[in-house]
Design a protein around this motif. Structure first.
Motif, PDB file in Angstrom:
ATOM      1  N   THR A  36      14.506  52.402 -59.161  1.00  0.00           N
ATOM      2  CA  THR A  36      14.961  53.394 -57.860  1.00  0.00           C
ATOM      3  C   THR A  36      15.409  52.505 -56.876  1.00  0.00           C
ATOM      4  OG1 THR A  36      12.956  53.994 -57.147  1.00  0.00           O
ATOM      5  CG2 THR A  36      13.981  55.406 -58.868  1.00  0.00           C
ATOM      6  N   GLY A  37      14.999  51.267 -56.514  1.00  0.00           N
ATOM      7  CA  GLY A  37      15.059  50.663 -55.250  1.00  0.00           C
ATOM      8  C   GLY A  37      14.611  49.145 -55.130  1.00  0.00           C
ATOM      9  N   LEU A  38      14.773  48.689 -54.153  1.00  0.00           N
ATOM     10  CA  LEU A  38      14.278  47.133 -53.953  1.00  0.00           C
ATOM     11  C   LEU A  38      13.579  47.343 -52.511  1.00  0.00           C
ATOM     12  CD1 LEU A  38      17.559  45.081 -54.838  1.00  0.00           C
ATOM     13  CD2 LEU A  38      15.281  45.412 -56.156  1.00  0.00           C
ATOM     14  N   PRO A  58      16.708  51.878 -51.539  1.00  0.00           N
ATOM     15  CA  PRO A  58      17.291  52.866 -53.011  1.00  0.00           C
ATOM     16  C   PRO A  58      18.406  52.056 -53.497  1.00  0.00           C
ATOM     17  CG  PRO A  58      16.643  54.421 -51.337  1.00  0.00           C
ATOM     18  CD  PRO A  58      16.945  53.102 -50.549  1.00  0.00           C
ATOM     19  N   ASP A  59      18.607  51.998 -54.981  1.00  0.00           N
ATOM     20  CA  ASP A  59      19.633  51.552 -55.502  1.00  0.00           C
ATOM     21  C   ASP A  59      20.817  52.277 -55.587  1.00  0.00           C
ATOM     22  OD1 ASP A  59      18.831  49.096 -56.687  1.00  0.00           O
ATOM     23  OD2 ASP A  59      17.928  50.180 -58.534  1.00  0.00           O
ATOM     24  N   HIS A 124      14.615  64.137 -51.214  1.00  0.00           N
ATOM     25  CA  HIS A 124      13.092  63.626 -51.066  1.00  0.00           C
ATOM     26  C   HIS A 124      12.841  62.277 -51.288  1.00  0.00           C
ATOM     27  CE1 HIS A 124      13.794  64.378 -55.421  1.00  0.00           C
ATOM     28  NE2 HIS A 124      12.887  63.764 -55.663  1.00  0.00           N
ATOM     29  N   HIS A 125      13.897  61.516 -52.087  1.00  0.00           N
ATOM     30  CA  HIS A 125      14.000  60.109 -52.526  1.00  0.00           C
ATOM     31  C   HIS A 125      14.354  59.395 -51.083  1.00  0.00           C
ATOM     32  CE1 HIS A 125      14.654  60.831 -56.785  1.00  0.00           C
ATOM     33  NE2 HIS A 125      13.475  60.765 -56.527  1.00  0.00           N
ATOM     34  N   ASN A 126      15.480  59.872 -50.636  1.00  0.00           N
ATOM     35  CA  ASN A 126      15.834  59.110 -49.113  1.00  0.00           C
ATOM     36  C   ASN A 126      14.780  59.129 -47.986  1.00  0.00           C
ATOM     37  OD1 ASN A 126      18.251  58.136 -50.307  1.00  0.00           O
ATOM     38  ND2 ASN A 126      19.610  59.461 -49.208  1.00  0.00           N
ATOM     39  N   PHE A 127      14.233  60.505 -48.222  1.00  0.00           N
ATOM     40  CA  PHE A 127      13.259  60.800 -47.124  1.00  0.00           C
ATOM     41  C   PHE A 127      12.095  59.652 -47.195  1.00  0.00           C
ATOM     42  CE2 PHE A 127       9.270  63.228 -45.676  1.00  0.00           C
ATOM     43  CZ  PHE A 127       9.704  63.278 -44.287  1.00  0.00           C
ATOM     44  N   ALA A 128      11.660  59.740 -48.455  1.00  0.00           N
ATOM     45  CA  ALA A 128      10.331  58.392 -48.780  1.00  0.00           C
ATOM     46  C   ALA A 128      10.742  56.983 -48.227  1.00  0.00           C
ATOM     47  CB  ALA A 128      10.145  58.403 -50.224  1.00  0.00           C
ATOM     48  N   ALA A 129      11.931  56.582 -48.392  1.00  0.00           N
ATOM     49  CA  ALA A 129      12.343  55.466 -47.957  1.00  0.00           C
ATOM     50  C   ALA A 129      12.391  55.558 -46.411  1.00  0.00           C
ATOM     51  CB  ALA A 129      13.804  55.054 -48.458  1.00  0.00           C
ATOM     52  N   LEU A 130      12.935  56.596 -45.958  1.00  0.00           N
ATOM     53  CA  LEU A 130      13.083  56.703 -44.369  1.00  0.00           C
ATOM     54  C   LEU A 130      11.610  56.597 -43.858  1.00  0.00           C
ATOM     55  CD1 LEU A 130      14.579  57.973 -41.820  1.00  0.00           C
ATOM     56  CD2 LEU A 130      13.781  60.237 -42.746  1.00  0.00           C
ATOM     57  N   LYS A 131      10.604  57.201 -44.337  1.00  0.00           N
ATOM     58  CA  LYS A 131       9.402  57.086 -43.771  1.00  0.00           C
ATOM     59  C   LYS A 131       8.855  55.684 -43.952  1.00  0.00           C
ATOM     60  CE  LYS A 131       6.365  60.262 -43.584  1.00  0.00           C
ATOM     61  NZ  LYS A 131       5.272  61.348 -43.958  1.00  0.00           N
ATOM     62  N   PHE A 132       9.006  55.001 -44.951  1.00  0.00           N
ATOM     63  CA  PHE A 132       8.641  53.586 -45.255  1.00  0.00           C
ATOM     64  C   PHE A 132       9.506  52.793 -44.061  1.00  0.00           C
ATOM     65  CE2 PHE A 132       8.916  49.475 -46.442  1.00  0.00           C
ATOM     66  CZ  PHE A 132       7.722  49.142 -47.130  1.00  0.00           C
ATOM     67  N   ASN A 133      10.915  53.014 -43.939  1.00  0.00           N
ATOM     68  CA  ASN A 133      11.502  51.988 -42.915  1.00  0.00           C
ATOM     69  C   ASN A 133      11.238  52.273 -41.568  1.00  0.00           C
ATOM     70  OD1 ASN A 133      12.868  50.520 -45.238  1.00  0.00           O
ATOM     71  ND2 ASN A 133      14.413  52.232 -45.511  1.00  0.00           N
ATOM     72  N   LEU A 134      10.835  53.527 -41.282  1.00  0.00           N
ATOM     73  CA  LEU A 134      10.488  53.726 -39.918  1.00  0.00           C
ATOM     74  C   LEU A 134       8.960  53.528 -39.667  1.00  0.00           C
ATOM     75  CD1 LEU A 134      12.869  56.643 -38.859  1.00  0.00           C
ATOM     76  CD2 LEU A 134      13.156  54.145 -38.478  1.00  0.00           C
TER      77      LEU A 134
END
Length: 289
Positions: A36-38, A58-59, A124-134
């Motif tokens: 799902t991503g890198l 995410p990919d 919810h997928h983008n939200f998980a990456a959002l929290k990680f990236n911020l």
């Protein structure tokens, strides 16, 4: 995530990019897992942050290749936005359609004037990456895993299968695209603004909701809108849900300075004419006081 990153790493090194994939991936993957991503790490200080910080992407076939190639995302718009923050003033950023956090992350790296950020992302997928990236800015960010709209409830949400930046409540955003439908939480914009937006802090606004911005803008109370010093809004010429055109016009007219794409000093009538089209073209509207 089970594929070989060697070619990507070689390409990035050859281009002297400041972002690098973390490690090699195994040759096989368990059948209960899916890529799902890198996960990347920054090799140098740059627009995305400080050396050593991580980045989760995410990919897809649109955003992730651009971020991997350039180690930034739509940076010119962001720099123009930052250039119109009033000197010496501290801001709360409203990032509506925050996606994986590229705007909020880069603006906080670029400017120390962003004191707080409210990041709204329904997927919810983008939200998980959002929290990680911020995560490097988590002490000043509030996260909301929901959409903003007309009312509270659970609503249909459309996800472009090839572009993680094209997720929307607006079905026409999927025109001629492969997509899937999911259900997400939605908050009444008026109520959400009243509950979460401070009545003291100066505001900066970024919205990119793939054809739902007009609904959100017109349901933002005028007393809040008038405290926004700079706004960046994607204007997309697609079919839109009903919204109050007079309220939209009043909010645009409240800004003395307006630029649509490369067109400076643009009138509100010209903006309204542009957004009323349906040819699936888009431009970014930058406004400031």
């Amino acid at each position: 995530m089970a594929y070989d990153l060697d070619e990507t790493q070689k390409t990035l090194a050859a281009q002297n990019r400041n972002i690098n994939a973390m490690g090699d991936l195994p040759d096989s993957m368990h059948d209960t897992l899916d890529r799902t991503g890198l996960l990347f790490t920054l090799k140098k200080d740059g627009p995305l942050g400080a050396a050593g910080q991580g980045l989760l992407v995410p990919d897809d076939k649109t955003m992730s290749p651009a971020i991997i190639a350039d180690a930034r995302w739509e940076y010119e718009n962001l720099a123009a936005f930052a250039g119109h923050l009033k000197e010496g003033r501290r801001y709360t950023l409203l990032d509506i359609g925050a996606n994986i956090g590229m705007f909020s992350r880069q603006i906080q790296v670029l400017s120390d004037q962003i004191e707080h950020a409210l990041c709204v992302e329904p997927d919810h997928h983008n939200f998980a990456a959002l929290k990680f990236n911020l995560a490097p800015f988590s002490d000043r960010v509030m996260f909301f895993n929901a959409a903003l709209g007309r009312e509270d409830g659970i609503v249909e949400f459309y996800r472009d299968m090839q572009n993680i930046g094209n997720y929307s409540l607006n079905e026409d955003a999927m025109r001629a695209r492969s997509f899937e439908k999911v259900r997400v939480s939605q908050h009444d914009t008026q109520k959400w603004m009243a509950e979460h937006v401070s009545h003291k802090q100066a505001l900066a606004w970024k919205s990119d909701t793939q054809g739902f911005d007009e609904v959100i803008i017109t349901r933002t109370p005028m007393e809040i809108w008038e405290r926004i010093d700079v706004a960046l809004i994607e204007i997309w010429r697609i079919e839109k849900p009903d919204f109050d055109m007079d309220a939209l016009r009043a909010r645009f007219e409240s800004f003395p300075n307006r630029q649509l794409g490369d067109e400076k000093d643009i009138s509100v009538d010209e903006i309204i004419e542009y957004l009323s089209g349906s040819d699936w073209q888009f431009k970014d509207l930058l406004m400031w006081r």
